[in-house]
Design an enzyme around this catalytic site. Structure first.
Site, PDB file in Angstrom:
ATOM      1  N   LYS A 119      -5.064  -4.802 -17.649  1.00 54.79           N
ATOM      2  CA  LYS A 119      -5.334  -6.174 -18.087  1.00 54.79           C
ATOM      3  C   LYS A 119      -6.716  -6.312 -18.729  1.00 54.79           C
ATOM      4  O   LYS A 119      -6.877  -6.944 -19.767  1.00 54.79           O
ATOM      5  CB  LYS A 119      -5.195  -7.132 -16.897  1.00 54.79           C
ATOM      6  CG  LYS A 119      -3.769  -7.281 -16.378  1.00 54.79           C
ATOM      7  CD  LYS A 119      -3.718  -8.277 -15.245  1.00 54.79           C
ATOM      8  CE  LYS A 119      -2.276  -8.514 -14.778  1.00 54.79           C
ATOM      9  NZ  LYS A 119      -1.685  -7.308 -14.185  1.00 54.79           N
ATOM     10  N   ILE A 120      -7.749  -5.722 -18.087  1.00 61.29           N
ATOM     11  CA  ILE A 120      -9.102  -5.839 -18.639  1.00 61.29           C
ATOM     12  C   ILE A 120      -9.224  -5.005 -19.903  1.00 61.29           C
ATOM     13  O   ILE A 120      -9.789  -5.450 -20.910  1.00 61.29           O
ATOM     14  CB  ILE A 120     -10.153  -5.423 -17.595  1.00 61.29           C
ATOM     15  CG1 ILE A 120     -10.117  -6.379 -16.396  1.00 61.29           C
ATOM     16  CG2 ILE A 120     -11.546  -5.401 -18.209  1.00 61.29           C
ATOM     17  CD1 ILE A 120     -10.999  -5.961 -15.241  1.00 61.29           C
TER      18      ILE A 120
ATOM     19  N   ARG B 156     -16.683   0.613 -12.407  1.00 61.06           N
ATOM     20  CA  ARG B 156     -17.248   1.115 -11.157  1.00 61.06           C
ATOM     21  C   ARG B 156     -18.281   2.189 -11.476  1.00 61.06           C
ATOM     22  O   ARG B 156     -18.071   3.033 -12.349  1.00 61.06           O
ATOM     23  CB  ARG B 156     -16.163   1.696 -10.240  1.00 61.06           C
ATOM     24  CG  ARG B 156     -15.261   0.644  -9.607  1.00 61.06           C
ATOM     25  CD  ARG B 156     -16.019  -0.207  -8.596  1.00 61.06           C
ATOM     26  NE  ARG B 156     -15.180  -1.190  -7.921  1.00 61.06           N
ATOM     27  CZ  ARG B 156     -15.002  -2.436  -8.329  1.00 61.06           C
ATOM     28  NH1 ARG B 156     -15.583  -2.851  -9.451  1.00 61.06           N
ATOM     29  NH2 ARG B 156     -14.243  -3.271  -7.646  1.00 61.06           N
TER      30      ARG B 156
ATOM     31  N   ASP C 284     -23.151  -2.196 -16.172  1.00 63.49           N
ATOM     32  CA  ASP C 284     -23.143  -3.314 -15.230  1.00 63.49           C
ATOM     33  C   ASP C 284     -22.940  -2.822 -13.803  1.00 63.49           C
ATOM     34  O   ASP C 284     -23.010  -3.611 -12.866  1.00 63.49           O
ATOM     35  CB  ASP C 284     -22.040  -4.304 -15.594  1.00 63.49           C
ATOM     36  CG  ASP C 284     -22.072  -5.560 -14.729  1.00 63.49           C
ATOM     37  OD1 ASP C 284     -23.163  -6.170 -14.611  1.00 63.49           O
ATOM     38  OD2 ASP C 284     -21.031  -5.922 -14.165  1.00 63.49           O
TER      39      ASP C 284
ATOM     40  N   GLU D 205     -25.288   1.728  -6.168  1.00 63.46           N
ATOM     41  CA  GLU D 205     -25.762   0.340  -6.209  1.00 63.46           C
ATOM     42  C   GLU D 205     -25.795  -0.337  -4.845  1.00 63.46           C
ATOM     43  O   GLU D 205     -26.494  -1.335  -4.664  1.00 63.46           O
ATOM     44  CB  GLU D 205     -24.903  -0.480  -7.163  1.00 63.46           C
ATOM     45  CG  GLU D 205     -23.486  -0.717  -6.711  1.00 63.46           C
ATOM     46  CD  GLU D 205     -22.673  -1.496  -7.740  1.00 63.46           C
ATOM     47  OE1 GLU D 205     -22.089  -2.521  -7.363  1.00 63.46           O
ATOM     48  OE2 GLU D 205     -22.633  -1.071  -8.917  1.00 63.46           O
TER      49      GLU D 205
ATOM     50  N   HIS E 123     -24.015  -5.873 -11.766  1.00 60.67           N
ATOM     51  CA  HIS E 123     -22.609  -6.057 -11.370  1.00 60.67           C
ATOM     52  C   HIS E 123     -22.200  -7.534 -11.508  1.00 60.67           C
ATOM     53  O   HIS E 123     -21.644  -8.120 -10.579  1.00 60.67           O
ATOM     54  CB  HIS E 123     -22.388  -5.580  -9.932  1.00 60.67           C
ATOM     55  CG  HIS E 123     -20.975  -5.170  -9.659  1.00 60.67           C
ATOM     56  ND1 HIS E 123     -20.653  -4.092  -8.880  1.00 60.67           N
ATOM     57  CD2 HIS E 123     -19.781  -5.701 -10.060  1.00 60.67           C
ATOM     58  CE1 HIS E 123     -19.330  -3.968  -8.797  1.00 60.67           C
ATOM     59  NE2 HIS E 123     -18.787  -4.929  -9.516  1.00 60.67           N
ATOM     60  N   GLN E 124     -22.449  -8.076 -12.674  1.00 61.75           N
ATOM     61  CA  GLN E 124     -22.203  -9.498 -12.903  1.00 61.75           C
ATOM     62  C   GLN E 124     -21.072  -9.759 -13.880  1.00 61.75           C
ATOM     63  O   GLN E 124     -20.799 -10.922 -14.223  1.00 61.75           O
ATOM     64  CB  GLN E 124     -23.477 -10.173 -13.418  1.00 61.75           C
ATOM     65  CG  GLN E 124     -23.892  -9.748 -14.833  1.00 61.75           C
ATOM     66  CD  GLN E 124     -25.198 -10.360 -15.274  1.00 61.75           C
ATOM     67  OE1 GLN E 124     -26.265  -9.881 -14.922  1.00 61.75           O
ATOM     68  NE2 GLN E 124     -25.112 -11.439 -16.062  1.00 61.75           N
TER      69      GLN E 124
END
Length: 334
Positions: free
Chosen positions: A153-154, A233, A257, A262, A294-295
């Site tokens: 989907k992304i 990721r 991102d 992290e 990670h936004q």
């Protein structure tokens, strides 16, 4: 019943409280669920965790001993949860299987354009009233080649934007997406994608098979002036190998991102501390690298959908219903 939600951002808190109103009280904490904070959950049957929670054996043991029965994670990813331990302890684990793919796809393009057109450098200059153009030259994307690893989907949403730019489309995935094929995407092997793409964007989940899918060999195959974007990721990229390539002056830009180490850093204010992660410290010094925290998912639309799905997961659990969001107990095979 009161629900305990860990890792709640200040923007997220009123949305969570509003969504649960009329169903349950919810106690929101800004600390993340890990070995140090897990004892706080004692007495809470339902706990909600965030993407950067640590749900290993010790944490799950602590939760189970404290009476927790449902863990409702507010993310699609669940590589941070030891599902085998959760099942052995009799815990129910649910996640959010879907939210707006446009939030991540659009942000991935934001990173790509930021490094291509040197937006951060330009912004920093103009704050000092330095309006020179030296070092700010970018490239048209029309007619160039984009490589999309992962066309779910992304990845499909990202591809549609690339099609709008007039780019040549290369894709790699375990299964072809007919919508991407209709847009003109050519599916190729990873090596061909690495070698041919001017821009590479990652949209695959983090699994054993995709861990460091961008490693030293893949990086060496890429064009010296390629752009690399990761909004999926952190573990998809071997960061040490990436730093080694950046030190030689390769790549037009890298937009990240996510970062493979992290946890314990992202979503926290570390500005007054000495960050001991030498790899990250080196990474952020490169002028052609943009790192965000990670936004990509963090829009009112996507977060609203994540919270609504979390509420449904809680209500389903209490009603004894099973949905596609339930990871543990695993669905029976037929």
């Amino acid at each position: 019943m009161e629900i305990l939600a860990f890792g709640v951002q200040s923007d997220e808190k009123p949305l969570i409280e509003k969504a649960f109103a009329g169903h349950h009280d919810v106690r929101c904490l800004d600390v993340f669920l890990n070995e140090d904070t897990a004892p706080i959950a004692a007495g809470y049957e339902i706990v909600s965790s965030s993407v950067n929670a640590t749900l290993n054996n010790r944490v799950l043991q602590t939760l189970a001993a404290g009476g927790t029965q449902l863990i409702a994670q507010r993310s699609t990813g669940f590589n941070n949860i030891d599902l085998q331990v959760a099942e052995r302890l009799g815990l129910t684990v649910a996640r959010v299987s879907y939210y707006s793919p446009y939030s991540v796809a659009e942000f991935a393009w934001t990173l790509a354009m930021a490094v291509n057109r040197r937006i951060v450098r330009a912004s920093n200059r103009t704050r000092d009233f330095d309006f020179r153009l030296d070092g700010l030259m970018g490239r048209d994307l029309r007619g160039r080649t984009v490589g999309v690893l992962g066309t779910g989907k992304i990845g499909e949403a990202f591809t549609r934007i690339a099609h709008g730019f007039g780019m040549n489309l290369l894709g790699w995935d375990v299964a072809r997406n007919p919508a991407c094929v209709e847009l003109g995407m050519k599916y190729v092997e990873k090596d061909e994608l690495f070698a041919e793409a001017d821009l590479i964007s990652l949209h695959v989940p983090l699994l054993p098979a995709t861990q460091h899918i961008i490693g030293a060999d893949a990086l060496r195959m890429m064009k010296d002036d390629a752009i690399l974007v990761n909004s999926s990721r952190g573990g998809l990229i071997d960061t040490n190998a990436l730093v080694a390539e950046l030190r030689t002056g390769r790549f037009t830009g890298v937009g990240l991102d996510v970062y493979e180490a992290e946890a314990g850093l992202f979503f926290l204010d570390k500005s007054l501390e000495v960050v001991e992660d030498d790899t990250l410290a080196r990474l952020v010094t490169f002028p052609n690298v943009v790192v965000t925290s990670h936004q990509a998912y963090y829009t009112v639309d996507a977060v609203g959908q994540i919270i609504d799905a979390t509420v449904r997961n809680v209500l389903d659990y209490q009603a004894g219903r099973r949905s596609e969001n339930v990871l543990v107990p695993a669905a029976p095979t037929t």
